[in-house]
Design a protein around this motif. Structure first.
Motif, PDB file in Angstrom:
ATOM      1  N   UNK A  52       1.008  -1.176   0.211  1.00  0.00           N
ATOM      2  CA  UNK A  52       0.041  -0.061  -0.053  1.00  0.00           C
ATOM      3  C   UNK A  52       0.753   1.311  -0.129  1.00  0.00           C
ATOM      4  N   UNK A  53       0.734   2.144  -0.861  1.00  0.00           N
ATOM      5  CA  UNK A  53       1.334   3.278  -0.933  1.00  0.00           C
ATOM      6  C   UNK A  53       0.202   4.555  -0.987  1.00  0.00           C
ATOM      7  N   UNK A  54       0.292   5.235  -0.012  1.00  0.00           N
ATOM      8  CA  UNK A  54      -0.844   6.261   0.143  1.00  0.00           C
ATOM      9  C   UNK A  54      -0.132   7.814   0.348  1.00  0.00           C
ATOM     10  N   UNK A  55      -0.739   8.727  -0.185  1.00  0.00           N
ATOM     11  CA  UNK A  55      -0.238  10.078  -0.117  1.00  0.00           C
ATOM     12  C   UNK A  55      -1.383  10.897   0.480  1.00  0.00           C
ATOM     13  N   UNK A  56      -1.652  10.794   1.797  1.00  0.00           N
ATOM     14  CA  UNK A  56      -2.801  11.696   2.414  1.00  0.00           C
ATOM     15  C   UNK A  56      -2.754  13.250   1.892  1.00  0.00           C
ATOM     16  N   UNK A  57      -1.544  13.733   1.846  1.00  0.00           N
ATOM     17  CA  UNK A  57      -1.591  15.400   1.396  1.00  0.00           C
ATOM     18  C   UNK A  57      -2.073  15.338   0.099  1.00  0.00           C
ATOM     19  N   UNK A  91     -10.010  15.720  -1.040  1.00  0.00           N
ATOM     20  CA  UNK A  91      -9.327  16.188   0.238  1.00  0.00           C
ATOM     21  C   UNK A  91     -10.222  16.856   1.205  1.00  0.00           C
ATOM     22  N   UNK A  92     -11.144  17.361   0.683  1.00  0.00           N
ATOM     23  CA  UNK A  92     -12.026  18.200   1.350  1.00  0.00           C
ATOM     24  C   UNK A  92     -13.060  17.216   2.502  1.00  0.00           C
ATOM     25  N   UNK A  93     -13.124  16.027   2.137  1.00  0.00           N
ATOM     26  CA  UNK A  93     -14.223  15.268   2.726  1.00  0.00           C
ATOM     27  C   UNK A  93     -13.466  14.189   3.757  1.00  0.00           C
ATOM     28  N   UNK A  94     -12.171  14.295   3.517  1.00  0.00           N
ATOM     29  CA  UNK A  94     -11.513  13.317   4.490  1.00  0.00           C
ATOM     30  C   UNK A  94     -11.718  13.280   6.066  1.00  0.00           C
ATOM     31  N   UNK A  95     -12.001  14.407   6.570  1.00  0.00           N
ATOM     32  CA  UNK A  95     -12.441  14.304   7.931  1.00  0.00           C
ATOM     33  C   UNK A  95     -13.862  14.146   8.195  1.00  0.00           C
ATOM     34  N   UNK A  96     -14.568  14.202   7.345  1.00  0.00           N
ATOM     35  CA  UNK A  96     -15.957  13.955   7.286  1.00  0.00           C
ATOM     36  C   UNK A  96     -16.429  12.463   7.657  1.00  0.00           C
ATOM     37  N   UNK A  97     -17.637  12.205   7.904  1.00  0.00           N
ATOM     38  CA  UNK A  97     -18.166  10.725   8.026  1.00  0.00           C
ATOM     39  C   UNK A  97     -18.300  10.081   6.561  1.00  0.00           C
ATOM     40  N   UNK A  98     -18.379  10.872   5.736  1.00  0.00           N
ATOM     41  CA  UNK A  98     -18.849  10.526   4.379  1.00  0.00           C
ATOM     42  C   UNK A  98     -17.451  10.943   3.472  1.00  0.00           C
TER      43      UNK A  98
END
Length: 275
Positions: A52-57, A91-98
């Motif tokens: 797995x290679x993820x780039x959260x930013x 990215x704007x939805x990453x902190x939301x529940x959906x």
């Protein structure tokens, strides 16, 4: 006293920063462990993921070689192998529940359609996933989740849901095995599969529901092309057999022979496909 409080706060801040760094630096391994655990539970077969290679930013990621073994009752071969999985997030939805996933591309899947006396392996996996997804309908969380497990959340917290705007599965192939093939394996291309707006109509889908949708689409398409290829191969074989029988028939007996052969051919074809 104030110095002691300041020192205590500093230690807490350092601890929080250290924990954040740990989870950020180990995010790939955490995601890998979660996929393997819940994937295996859902399919009731061994699920492994190479990397797995993820780039959260950047809101992007890549998963490599996700493998689903055959369930009980079938060979030890891989039922489904997904080569590369590429995804991009909003990215704007990453902190939301959906969480909104803008695009998922699954490249070069290899699917094995194995027919045994108990039915097809893909149908068995699909039923297992459907049964698993049904447990979480309505956004319910798993009963035995505990906050002590790094990959889980407390039972009172709402489960994260996902909307996938566009998912494409392409450049795949289906291998077909059946006892009637006498050890031979047929190989046919897997048509491109595209799914739009998964979970959108219900305000988000649970991970189990997404798995049901994706594996269901792969299973349905693979079963369709595998059955068509088996019918073609069986039809050619039985047509040759029928031609030999008809070639030896004469006069008025031809109609009777043809009628009998046609019925026998249909029966054999149904038996071949387990219908």
């Amino acid at each position: 006293m104030m110095k002691k409080i300041a020192l205590a706060l500093a230690i807490v801040v350092i601890a929080i920063a250290g924990a954040a760094y740990y989870f950020a630096s180990n995010l790939d391994s955490i995601v890998k462990a979660v996929i393997e655990r819940y994937g295996s539970e859902a399919t009731q077969a061994s699920v492994t993921l190479k990397s797995v290679k993820l780039s959260p930013t950047a809101g992007s990621g890549e998963l490599s070689t996700l493998t689903v073994k055959n369930p009980k009752g079938y060979s030890s071969a891989d039922a489904i192998m997904l080569g590369d999985i590429k995804l991009s997030l909003d990215l704007s939805t990453v902190q939301s529940n959906v969480i909104v996933v803008k695009d998922v591309t699954i490249l070069q899947p290899a699917v094995l359609y194995e027919y045994a006396g108990i039915g097809g392996n893909l149908e068995a996996i699909q039923k297992n996933v459907q049964s698993y997804a049904a447990k979480f309908s309505g956004g319910k969380t798993e009963p035995n989740k505990s906050a002590g497990d790094p990959g889980q959340s407390a039972s009172k917290q709402p489960e994260k849901k996902v909307i996938i705007e566009n998912l494409v599965i392409r450049d795949g192939k289906v291998s077909v095995t059946h006892q009637a093939l006498q050890g031979r394996t047929l190989s046919v291309p897997l048509p491109t599969i595209q799914l739009k707006d998964i979970g959108k109509d219900k305000g988000g889908a649970t991970p189990a529901e997404v798995a049901e949708k994706v594996i269901g689409a792969i299973s349905a398409q693979a079963s369709r092309v595998a059955t068509a290829e088996l019918q073609k191969q069986a039809g050619d074989l039985l047509k040759n057999q029928a031609g030999g029988l008809l070639g030896g028939a004469t006069g008025g007996s031809t109609g009777g022979a043809a009628g009998g052969t046609s019925g026998g051919t249909t029966d054999k074809l149904k038996g071949l496909l387990g219908k």
